[in-house]
Motif scaffolding. Structure first.
Motif, PDB file in Angstrom:
ATOM      1  N   GLU A  15       0.838  -1.188   0.000  1.00  0.00           N
ATOM      2  CA  GLU A  15       0.000   0.000   0.000  1.00  0.00           C
ATOM      3  C   GLU A  15       0.878   1.246   0.000  1.00  0.00           C
ATOM      4  O   GLU A  15       1.887   1.308   0.704  1.00  0.00           O
ATOM      5  CB  GLU A  15      -0.913   0.004   1.222  1.00  0.00           C
ATOM      6  N   THR A  16       0.464   2.239  -0.754  1.00  0.00           N
ATOM      7  CA  THR A  16       1.301   3.422  -0.919  1.00  0.00           C
ATOM      8  C   THR A  16       1.077   4.473   0.156  1.00  0.00           C
ATOM      9  O   THR A  16       1.876   5.386   0.310  1.00  0.00           O
ATOM     10  CB  THR A  16       1.036   4.076  -2.286  1.00  0.00           C
ATOM     11  N   GLY A  17       0.006   4.394   0.908  1.00  0.00           N
ATOM     12  CA  GLY A  17      -0.267   5.423   1.897  1.00  0.00           C
ATOM     13  C   GLY A  17      -1.047   6.571   1.284  1.00  0.00           C
ATOM     14  O   GLY A  17      -1.197   6.682   0.066  1.00  0.00           O
ATOM     15  N   THR A  18      -1.516   7.462   2.135  1.00  0.00           N
ATOM     16  CA  THR A  18      -2.385   8.539   1.670  1.00  0.00           C
ATOM     17  C   THR A  18      -1.633   9.824   1.320  1.00  0.00           C
ATOM     18  O   THR A  18      -2.222  10.733   0.762  1.00  0.00           O
ATOM     19  CB  THR A  18      -3.427   8.866   2.754  1.00  0.00           C
ATOM     20  N   THR A  19      -0.350   9.889   1.656  1.00  0.00           N
ATOM     21  CA  THR A  19       0.443  11.092   1.387  1.00  0.00           C
ATOM     22  C   THR A  19       1.644  10.735   0.528  1.00  0.00           C
ATOM     23  O   THR A  19       2.359   9.770   0.813  1.00  0.00           O
ATOM     24  CB  THR A  19       0.927  11.746   2.691  1.00  0.00           C
ATOM     25  N   LEU A  20       1.882  11.531  -0.501  1.00  0.00           N
ATOM     26  CA  LEU A  20       3.085  11.406  -1.319  1.00  0.00           C
ATOM     27  C   LEU A  20       4.030  12.550  -0.968  1.00  0.00           C
ATOM     28  O   LEU A  20       3.666  13.718  -1.095  1.00  0.00           O
ATOM     29  CB  LEU A  20       2.734  11.463  -2.808  1.00  0.00           C
ATOM     30  N   VAL A  21       5.227  12.211  -0.504  1.00  0.00           N
ATOM     31  CA  VAL A  21       6.261  13.199  -0.218  1.00  0.00           C
ATOM     32  C   VAL A  21       7.188  13.274  -1.423  1.00  0.00           C
ATOM     33  O   VAL A  21       7.722  12.259  -1.864  1.00  0.00           O
ATOM     34  CB  VAL A  21       7.061  12.822   1.050  1.00  0.00           C
ATOM     35  N   VAL A  22       7.372  14.469  -1.962  1.00  0.00           N
ATOM     36  CA  VAL A  22       8.158  14.660  -3.176  1.00  0.00           C
ATOM     37  C   VAL A  22       9.423  15.447  -2.859  1.00  0.00           C
ATOM     38  O   VAL A  22       9.358  16.554  -2.319  1.00  0.00           O
ATOM     39  CB  VAL A  22       7.334  15.415  -4.247  1.00  0.00           C
ATOM     40  N   GLY A  23      10.566  14.876  -3.185  1.00  0.00           N
ATOM     41  CA  GLY A  23      11.842  15.579  -3.077  1.00  0.00           C
ATOM     42  C   GLY A  23      12.526  15.584  -4.429  1.00  0.00           C
ATOM     43  O   GLY A  23      13.024  14.544  -4.879  1.00  0.00           O
ATOM     44  N   GLN A  24      12.509  16.729  -5.101  1.00  0.00           N
ATOM     45  CA  GLN A  24      13.077  16.847  -6.445  1.00  0.00           C
ATOM     46  C   GLN A  24      14.435  17.543  -6.399  1.00  0.00           C
ATOM     47  O   GLN A  24      14.730  18.317  -5.497  1.00  0.00           O
ATOM     48  CB  GLN A  24      12.142  17.666  -7.339  1.00  0.00           C
ATOM     49  N   THR A  25      15.245  17.272  -7.418  1.00  0.00           N
ATOM     50  CA  THR A  25      16.515  17.965  -7.582  1.00  0.00           C
ATOM     51  C   THR A  25      16.263  19.403  -7.993  1.00  0.00           C
ATOM     52  O   THR A  25      15.539  19.671  -8.954  1.00  0.00           O
ATOM     53  CB  THR A  25      17.387  17.254  -8.633  1.00  0.00           C
ATOM     54  N   TYR A  26      16.862  20.327  -7.238  1.00  0.00           N
ATOM     55  CA  TYR A  26      16.712  21.761  -7.472  1.00  0.00           C
ATOM     56  C   TYR A  26      17.970  22.412  -6.923  1.00  0.00           C
ATOM     57  O   TYR A  26      18.654  21.814  -6.088  1.00  0.00           O
ATOM     58  CB  TYR A  26      15.452  22.270  -6.739  1.00  0.00           C
ATOM     59  N   PRO A  27      18.349  23.607  -7.372  1.00  0.00           N
ATOM     60  CA  PRO A  27      19.584  24.218  -6.866  1.00  0.00           C
ATOM     61  C   PRO A  27      19.650  24.205  -5.336  1.00  0.00           C
ATOM     62  O   PRO A  27      18.727  24.640  -4.660  1.00  0.00           O
ATOM     63  CB  PRO A  27      19.501  25.645  -7.413  1.00  0.00           C
ATOM     64  N   GLY A  28      20.760  23.707  -4.815  1.00  0.00           N
ATOM     65  CA  GLY A  28      20.907  23.540  -3.380  1.00  0.00           C
ATOM     66  C   GLY A  28      20.660  22.124  -2.918  1.00  0.00           C
ATOM     67  O   GLY A  28      21.115  21.708  -1.857  1.00  0.00           O
TER      68      GLY A  28
END
Length: 251
Positions: A15-28
């Motif tokens: 099960e994936t859960g109800t919240t998706l946490v997104v961490g993308q590559t960005y400067p820093g």
């Protein structure tokens, strides 16, 4: 670019859960570092990945073993899925990338998206904090006490901007962006620590932050010595001498 430029493939029945946490590559690199640290230091399992035929691929590797550049994980101890996006998604591809994520979210039970986002904007020494940009529903559900100050003004672009814009539609998941200033080129580990602590407090789980804190101290010491050498006009012979990357965390 068309929506088919990106594809989210899942290869796990978890099960994936109800919240998706997104961490993308960005400067820093604050968001992707925090997300990567999260899945490495909690019990997690890779559940899928995002692929694309629209951008040149990168193949991150560790100890000679390659991995997908954008990976989805599930956590054992929290109802979260985590996206670790090591591929930089340019502005022109952000819409189709968001389309793919939301199409996948609609097939799961994802009701909200939390974006970990570091941005190199002008700030004072007392503004090393986490701010939020959130849709009404997310703010009501997760930020009722204004623990994190709202970002005063400006705009979000790229993947974060696309996800927030879609979150304004009742048919899309609610979206909250946790935003902190970064110092490129990075990695800005202090910014990653702030984001990691923020997501822990909101979703009520704990991660041992000691490895990331240790890395922050190493970088602070290194850049302090580098500044001294530059000020004295000398060059260091052994950049990052003693710099410990044995834990394999994202850099």
């Amino acid at each position: 670019m068309s929506q088919s430029s990106f594809d989210v493939a899942t290869d796990s029945d978890r099960e994936t859960g109800t919240t998706l946490v997104v961490g993308q590559t960005y400067p820093g690199l604050a968001g992707v570092t925090a997300a990567d640290y999260l899945v490495r230091h909690l019990d997690s399992e890779q559940a899928g990945h995002v692929s694309t035929d629209a951008l040149p691929a990168i193949a991150p590797l560790e100890a000679g073993v390659p991995r997908h550049h954008s990976r989805l994980y599930t956590l054992d101890d929290a109802p979260l899925s985590v996206l670790v996006g090591e591929l930089f998604v340019p502005m022109g591809a952000a819409r189709s990338y968001a389309d793919a994520l939301l199409a996948w979210a609609n097939t799961q039970e994802v009701t909200e998206i939390a974006v970990l986002h570091g941005v190199p904007f002008a700030h004072g020494p007392d503004e090393h904090a986490v701010f939020h940009v959130a849709t009404d529903g997310y703010r009501t559900n997760r930020l009722p006490d204004d623990v994190f100050h709202p970002l005063a003004n400006g705009f979000l672009d790229g993947v974060a901007g696309e996800l927030v814009t879609r979150g304004l539609d009742d048919a899309a998941p609610e979206v909250g962006v946790y935003l902190t200033p970064t110092h490129p080129p990075g990695p800005d580990v202090d910014a990653s620590l702030r984001l990691l602590t923020a997501i822990e407090s909101v979703y009520d789980f704990d991660v041992d932050e000691s490895d990331l804190q240790s890395l922050s101290e190493q970088l602070r010491e290194y850049y302090g010595k580098l500044a001294e050498r530059l000020a004295s006009g000398t060059e260091g012979e052994d950049a990052l001498a003693g710099y410990d990357t044995e834990d394999g965390m994202y850099m």
